[in-house]
Design a protein around this motif. Structure first.
Motif, mmCIF file in Angstrom:
data_model
loop_
_atom_site.group_PDB
_atom_site.id
_atom_site.type_symbol
_atom_site.label_atom_id
_atom_site.label_comp_id
_atom_site.label_asym_id
_atom_site.label_seq_id
_atom_site.Cartn_x
_atom_site.Cartn_y
_atom_site.Cartn_z
ATOM 1 N N UNK A 179 0.047 2.016 13.379
ATOM 2 C CA UNK A 179 0.535 2.627 12.139
ATOM 3 C C UNK A 179 1.582 1.750 11.458
ATOM 4 N N UNK A 180 2.474 1.173 12.240
ATOM 5 C CA UNK A 180 3.532 0.323 11.679
ATOM 6 C C UNK A 180 2.931 -0.947 11.085
ATOM 7 N N UNK A 181 1.954 -1.542 11.767
ATOM 8 C CA UNK A 181 1.290 -2.726 11.213
ATOM 9 C C UNK A 181 0.619 -2.402 9.882
ATOM 10 N N UNK A 182 -0.087 -1.280 9.817
ATOM 11 C CA UNK A 182 -0.750 -0.877 8.578
ATOM 12 C C UNK A 182 0.273 -0.601 7.475
ATOM 13 N N UNK A 183 1.350 0.068 7.833
ATOM 14 C CA UNK A 183 2.407 0.370 6.868
ATOM 15 C C UNK A 183 3.047 -0.904 6.333
ATOM 16 N N UNK A 184 3.346 -1.835 7.220
ATOM 17 C CA UNK A 184 3.963 -3.102 6.794
ATOM 18 C C UNK A 184 3.038 -3.865 5.858
ATOM 19 N N UNK A 185 1.750 -3.882 6.163
ATOM 20 C CA UNK A 185 0.794 -4.567 5.291
ATOM 21 C C UNK A 185 0.707 -3.917 3.922
#
Length: 131
Positions: free
Chosen positions: A74-80
């Motif tokens: 979720x954090x990777x997707x949010x950062x992207x």
């Protein structure tokens, strides 16, 4: 007829044909065509941020809700999304989303039994090191 009423009359959609005027369901549903891109981007980011916060243990029942593998995704997707969408949304929106992202990144680092190296944590390939 006011300018707003004229605009509404000129802008009919398939949605209007399926849900005639006066139908309560029609009034409760917003046509996606009428939603601004900034609103879609920020809403998606807020959903990702909320889900990540729960998964890193920032919710009511951290003992049963923490899941760092899911949080990382979720954090990777949010950062992207924030990195790609920031130029498209106002600085006010982007700044608050970045603050939220940083908070969940730090919470992830604190919750992790074996912390990632600086710059290798979730989302850090998009945001740079968080410490």
């Amino acid at each position: 007829m006011s300018e707003q009423q004229a605009d509404a009359a000129a802008h009919t959609t398939d949605h209007d044909a399926v849900y005639p005027e006066g139908d309560e369901a029609a009034q409760a549903v917003r046509d996606i065509a009428d939603v601004a891109a900034v609103e879609v981007i920020t809403t998606a980011a807020v959903h990702l941020l909320s889900a990540a916060a729960v998964k890193v243990g920032l919710a009511d029942d951290p003992d049963n809700q923490i899941d760092l593998d899911e949080a990382r995704k979720l954090i990777n997707a949010l950062a992207g999304l924030i990195t790609a969408g920031a130029p498209e949304v106002s600085d006010m929106h982007a700044r608050s989303l970045r603050d939220g992202l940083r908070s969940v990144q730090l919470a992830f680092r604190e919750a992790s039994p074996i912390p990632d190296a600086i710059g290798k944590g979730p989302g850090e390939k998009y945001t740079g090191p968080v410490n």
